[in-house]
Design an enzyme around this catalytic site. Structure first.
Site, mmCIF file in Angstrom:
data_model
loop_
_atom_site.group_PDB
_atom_site.id
_atom_site.type_symbol
_atom_site.label_atom_id
_atom_site.label_comp_id
_atom_site.label_asym_id
_atom_site.label_seq_id
_atom_site.Cartn_x
_atom_site.Cartn_y
_atom_site.Cartn_z
ATOM 1 N N GLU A 172 64.930 51.157 -65.637
ATOM 2 C CA GLU A 172 66.183 50.836 -64.964
ATOM 3 C C GLU A 172 66.198 49.342 -64.655
ATOM 4 O OE1 GLU A 172 68.519 51.187 -60.748
ATOM 5 O OE2 GLU A 172 66.387 50.738 -61.019
ATOM 6 N N ASP A 182 61.876 52.741 -61.753
ATOM 7 C CA ASP A 182 62.886 52.257 -60.809
ATOM 8 C C ASP A 182 62.753 50.751 -60.602
ATOM 9 O OD1 ASP A 182 64.908 52.843 -58.660
ATOM 10 O OD2 ASP A 182 63.313 52.049 -57.387
#
Length: 560
Positions: free
Chosen positions: A321, A278
């Site tokens: 990401e 993330d």
């Protein structure tokens, strides 16, 4: 990862003149028997992304914990989905029927106990990105026993499990969740995103404490964790494991290394196959290199200690990401004042935020050809994770679900790894009335629609057929693309990895009924070909194949 693709000589043999019969025969004869030696290839995987709390409620007894009972904004509280619910659907064969061979779950670590209002109503950490304690599974999601069972049942069906790693921040500060010490987090500078420094060394938003990932200073455990672990009777064990980790690695006891240790524990204990990282671009690039090193070590230890549970010789999978990264950028992400390569020594793949736009702007051939070219040149050895809708992208390809068949064709037949967001396959609405922000993307899975609406069943059947064909053939996602004819539109994909060869022929937007296909440059006379969409089998005669089906799509594979 993309080890050996079809060479130019092999492609030339496929498309060469008809008189080069030996070349044509080598293609058809080189295919292995169905799935006997078929490798799992991450670049061609069909990955299902779900919010753990929003997919399926397998245990109603864990729906409320830590008195998370405040009235929330719409779809901003816990809705009951859990690990057991996912396992239930694995056992029922839902994922297998959909051709899914990897599942990515939102973070399952223990979330902040309180709620906070970010301007959209009170919100709890149902999404998993507000960590309070990385060492424990949130009871709303389940238990360690639940996760062990999920991994076991998934692996038994050839399905890999990908967890979600957050290193960048803790959860927000609430009346129940005090801020971590200053040596652990910064709270005074919010990101402005106008250069590298103002994207990395700052908080993403207000009240989201930023881990000091740049620090190499030794820090003590946060007092709230010490107190919590002592109450739970596991303080000494946690400290013992930390001591062993830092002694083995020689790392300083800096904030990021604590979190890396806690995250990689899920690999050594449960045998998960990958992590989605993330907020990658908000953390120093070298942190992800360190994370990869420890993930690889943990995975090797798991395989060493559990030889009977090894699925194959694939390495640990890491997908990043890097928000707004697109395949057009190749290996580099541009901060404006600095470009960073997040591939080499870091990530196997990156999430491709560009795919939804490409799918809107390009026809099938332009899209497929472009992606095949980039993946086999600039990104050779790496991959991209394509998606059309996701949990925090407010501009999905088809928010009102008007074109679910086209969406399936674009996503599941494109080169690269496909990310099916839960409900893509069932036209789950992405426009929920009275929701604020990303909550509209996160409704509970529409199981009732699947069981009661014929239209939804038709859509699901289409996604299932394409998904199973994709899962069966690495050539679709990881192979080389070549158009056969533009009108009608036929193409083939070819893939080679050591002694494994895979070849498929696909046709889209065809006439329904009888279809005659010239396959003389690809298959040999007398070959039996199976059309997977309709189930029809036909023989190559005079270099042609006749498929009579009521569908406008053809999925051809060698019949053994």
């Amino acid at each position: 990862m993309r080890k050996v693709l079809i060479t130019m000589a092999f492609v030339t043999a496929i498309l060469g003149c008809k008189e080069k019969d030996t070349g044509m025969r080598s293609v058809a004869e080189g295919q292995n028997a169905e799935v006997l030696n078929k490798p799992f290839v991450w670049e061609g995987a069909n990955l299902y992304f779900l919010l753990t709390d929003r997919f399926n409620n397998g245990d109603i007894s864990n729906d409320v914990n830590f008195d998370r009972t405040k009235k929330t904004g719409k779809l901003r509280g816990f809705e009951g989905g859990d690990i057991k619910g996912i396992t239930q659907k694995i056992k029922e064969g839902y994922f297998t029927d959909l051709g899914i061979n990897a599942i990515w779950m939102t973070p399952i670590v223990e979330q902040i106990h309180g709620g906070t209002d970010e301007g959209t109503g009170v919100t709890y950490g149902y999404h998993g990105y507000w960590a309070k304690d990385w060492t424990k599974i949130d009871p709303n999601f389940g238990t360690t026993e639940d996760l062990h069972e999920l991994v076991k049942e998934a692996h038994a069906r050839g399905i890999r499990i990908v967890l979600d790693a957050v290193i960048n921040h803790t959860g927000p500060v609430t009346e129940k969740d005090p801020v971590w010490p200053d040596e652990w987090v910064r709270t005074d500078k919010q990101c402005t995103y106008d250069n590298y420094e103002n994207t990395v060394t700052c908080t993403l938003v207000a009240n989201l404490p930023d881990i000091r990932t740049e620090s190499n200073s030794n820090v003590e455990l946060p007092p709230q964790l010490v107190e919590k672990w002592k109450k739970e009777g596991r303080y000494q064990q946690e400290v013992k494991e930390l001591d062993e980790f830092f002694e083995r690695t020689g790392y300083p006891r800096a904030p990021r290394f604590y979190i890396i240790k806690w995250l990689t524990d899920y690999i050594t204990e449960f045998g998960v196959d990958g992590y989605r990282a993330d907020t990658v671009k908000h953390t120093e690039a070298y942190v992800w290199e360190e994370f990869k090193t420890e993930c690889d070590y943990a995975f090797s230890q798991y395989k060493k200690n559990n030889p009977e549970r090894i699925l194959d010789d694939n390495e640990f999978y890491l997908v990043g990401e890097v928000y707004n990264y697109g395949i057009s950028s190749g290996k580099y992400f541009d901060y404006g004042d600095k470009k960073v390569n997040y591939y080499d020594d870091r990530f196997d793949e990156q999430i491709n935020f560009e795919f939804k736009y490409n799918s809107k702007e390009m026809d099938y051939q332009t899209l497929y050809d472009r992606y095949s070219n980039i993946l086999n040149t600039e990104l050779d050895g790496f991959g991209v994770l394509n998606y059309l809708s996701s949990h925090d992208d407010g501009s999905p390809f088809d928010p009102l679900r008007k074109n679910p068949f086209e969406a399936a064709n674009k996503l599941l037949l494109s080169p690269g790894t496909s990310q099916v967001y839960y409900g893509d396959e069932s036209s789950r609405s992405l426009a929920i009335p009275n929701t604020e922000g990303d909550a509209t993307l996160r409704s509970f899975m529409n199981w009732d629609s699947i069981s009661k609406r014929p239209r939804t069943k038709d859509v699901l059947t289409h996604w299932q057929k394409l998904g199973k064909f994709r899962a069966k053939h690495p050539a679709i996602g990881a192979g080389t693309h070549q158009m056969i004819t533009a009108q009608p539109y036929y193409f083939y994909r070819s893939y080679q990895n050591d002694n494994f060869r895979d070849l498929v022929v696909i046709g889209l937007e065809l006439e329904k009924g009888s279809k005659t296909i010239d396959v003389s440059k690809i298959f040999k006379e007398g070959d039996l070909l199976h059309e997977a969409y309709s189930g029809v089998t036909s023989e190559v005669l005079n270099g042609k194949l006749v498929i009579d089906s009521p569908f406008n799509i053809v999925l051809l594979e060698k019949n053994f």
